[in-house]
Design an enzyme around this catalytic site. Sequence first.
Site, PDB file in Angstrom:
ATOM      1  N   ASN A 146       1.062  -1.252  -0.289  1.00 23.34           N
ATOM      2  CA  ASN A 146      -0.719   0.435  -0.007  1.00 23.34           C
ATOM      3  C   ASN A 146       1.082   1.317  -0.338  1.00 23.34           C
ATOM      4  O   ASN A 146       1.511   2.182   1.161  1.00 23.34           O
ATOM      5  CB  ASN A 146      -1.135   0.096   1.177  1.00 23.34           C
ATOM      6  CG  ASN A 146      -1.648   1.016   1.030  1.00 23.34           C
ATOM      7  OD1 ASN A 146      -1.989   1.724   0.562  1.00 23.34           O
ATOM      8  ND2 ASN A 146      -2.776   1.067   2.802  1.00 23.34           N
TER       9      ASN A 146
ATOM     10  N   ARG B  83      -2.983  -2.215  -3.244  1.00 24.51           N
ATOM     11  CA  ARG B  83      -3.930  -1.501  -2.859  1.00 24.51           C
ATOM     12  C   ARG B  83      -3.783  -0.731  -3.711  1.00 24.51           C
ATOM     13  O   ARG B  83      -3.281   0.821  -3.577  1.00 24.51           O
ATOM     14  CB  ARG B  83      -3.787  -1.122  -1.370  1.00 24.51           C
ATOM     15  CG  ARG B  83      -5.456  -0.441  -0.820  1.00 24.51           C
ATOM     16  CD  ARG B  83      -5.482  -0.023   0.379  1.00 24.51           C
ATOM     17  NE  ARG B  83      -6.160   1.133   0.559  1.00 24.51           N
ATOM     18  CZ  ARG B  83      -6.784   1.992   1.343  1.00 24.51           C
ATOM     19  NH1 ARG B  83      -5.494   1.444   2.572  1.00 24.51           N
ATOM     20  NH2 ARG B  83      -7.485   2.514   2.027  1.00 24.51           N
TER      21      ARG B  83
ATOM     22  N   HIS C 143     -12.759   2.049   0.708  1.00 23.64           N
ATOM     23  CA  HIS C 143     -12.719   1.109   2.148  1.00 23.64           C
ATOM     24  C   HIS C 143     -13.505   0.084   1.416  1.00 23.64           C
ATOM     25  O   HIS C 143     -13.629  -0.901   2.594  1.00 23.64           O
ATOM     26  CB  HIS C 143     -13.443   1.271   3.487  1.00 23.64           C
ATOM     27  CG  HIS C 143     -13.322   2.629   4.183  1.00 23.64           C
ATOM     28  ND1 HIS C 143     -13.824   3.867   4.749  1.00 23.64           N
ATOM     29  CD2 HIS C 143     -11.689   3.037   4.107  1.00 23.64           C
ATOM     30  CE1 HIS C 143     -12.596   4.557   5.475  1.00 23.64           C
ATOM     31  NE2 HIS C 143     -11.681   3.977   4.856  1.00 23.64           N
TER      32      HIS C 143
ATOM     33  N   ARG D  44     -12.121  14.914   9.476  1.00 15.68           N
ATOM     34  CA  ARG D  44     -12.795  15.279   8.050  1.00 15.68           C
ATOM     35  C   ARG D  44     -14.642  15.353   8.423  1.00 15.68           C
ATOM     36  O   ARG D  44     -14.482  14.922   9.181  1.00 15.68           O
ATOM     37  CB  ARG D  44     -12.862  14.079   7.080  1.00 15.68           C
ATOM     38  CG  ARG D  44     -11.860  13.742   5.551  1.00 15.68           C
ATOM     39  CD  ARG D  44     -11.445  12.368   5.251  1.00 15.68           C
ATOM     40  NE  ARG D  44     -10.156  11.817   5.295  1.00 15.68           N
ATOM     41  CZ  ARG D  44     -10.330  10.657   4.823  1.00 15.68           C
ATOM     42  NH1 ARG D  44     -11.197  10.592   4.273  1.00 15.68           N
ATOM     43  NH2 ARG D  44      -9.498  10.034   5.155  1.00 15.68           N
TER      44      ARG D  44
ATOM     45  N   GLU E 245      -7.601  -5.836   5.593  1.00 14.36           N
ATOM     46  CA  GLU E 245      -7.271  -5.746   4.195  1.00 14.36           C
ATOM     47  C   GLU E 245      -5.911  -5.983   3.678  1.00 14.36           C
ATOM     48  O   GLU E 245      -6.631  -6.141   2.417  1.00 14.36           O
ATOM     49  CB  GLU E 245      -7.414  -4.189   4.265  1.00 14.36           C
ATOM     50  CG  GLU E 245      -8.648  -2.884   4.892  1.00 14.36           C
ATOM     51  CD  GLU E 245      -8.592  -1.683   4.769  1.00 14.36           C
ATOM     52  OE1 GLU E 245      -8.992  -1.385   4.126  1.00 14.36           O
ATOM     53  OE2 GLU E 245      -8.170  -1.982   6.012  1.00 14.36           O
TER      54      GLU E 245
END
Length: 398
Positions: free
Chosen positions: A10, A87, A176, A237, A381
């Site tokens: 990733n 990823r 996600h 956020r 993941e």
Amino acid sequence: MSSRLVLVINCGSSSIKFALRREGDSQPLLSGLAEQLESPSACLHWKAGNEKHRRDLPGADHQSALAALLPLIGAHAGQPLSAVGHRVVHGGEHFTGASLIDDQVLQAIEASAPLAPLHNPANLVGIRAAMQVFDQVPHTAIFDTAFHQSMPVHAFRYALPDNLYRDQGVRRYGFHGTSHRYVSRQASLMLGKPAGSGAWLTAHLGNGCSSCAILDDRSQDTSMGLTPLEGLVMGTRSGDVDPNLYAHLYRELGWDIPRIENLLNRESGLLGLSGLSNDMRTLEQAREQGHAGAILAIEVFCYRLARSLAGLTAALPRLDGLVFTGGIGENSALIREKTVEHLPVIGLRLDPQSNRQLPRGQAGQIQQPGSPSILVIPTDEERQIADESLALLDAPSA
Ligand code: ADP
């Protein structure tokens, strides 16, 4: 034949997270992070079993950091890699599943870069570097957006003029996806259903947060949209705000677009509401001591999450269960309890004792009898990326 090995990568703009996974194992053989790349303090951290290591790599770029991984992998693998799984954040509408990386796929990732300007170019740097270093191995791309390509048109379109969608790709993509897919598959296994069956709500709550409605392994709707800013309250956020906020801040305060983007992405969410921190652990401690900002941030976070989950039930024919995952979802009994308190109308009732007693990092069920299941499932993941990479190699067209 020994089970196959996959290196999962990733890549960020100055970092590379990696994990070496053996097919079927629940834990990686090796995992770690190369960070502060292209700076004098670049370094590589890795963990093998319980042993932690660190090596300085001053000035290393992505390619030399990956080259530094080669001997480590040689030492721990004992056999060649079967695949390198990457990823990738944004696959636009090109990708509905894992893909073998070739020139066309690289071009398509590049073409999606305007939709993820911070992420896709960094992912590409990593892919190109890894293809040089691991040049004998198939490389696969697993996109955060791919799982959500099953959303029906009424869920993915914004109420905007058609040409913005046709010409600019302005639509809801969702993110996600790897995590939502992994935990919903685990949920079906935990309840003794065939893998990937069932009607689920999933809440991935980390620094970024998103919710998803999933029916039989297909995303039906999700809280994130064109970018990972839409939807839930997150660490820094804002999640959903009135879209006219841009115009309001411009007219009233003279703020330009970069200033407002920074506000919404880096100064808002739990951090903005609390005035204290983006970290849920810190906020829970401050709440205990009566910190008004922390109390407010937690209340808004849970209410907005519950509201999103209730809304997502419109995408499902029934509800088999709700799954909490991500650093907050897996670890915070308080957030789970306060969120489910808002959801009696959809039949969800949490058992406070099993919620509080669930050991950290473990999967478990925390509902009262008669309620749809409420599950806590640690996400993985990298494991999902490794599994999807191998499944792709096994597919007849690979
Ligand atoms: P990322 O999205 O970067 O992968 P994580 O999934 O690791 O992030 O989640 C980070 C969040 O999880 C932080 O807000 C952190 O405070 C929270 N978290 C981790 N452990 C706990 C805990 N024991 N209680 C409450 N929140 C926790």
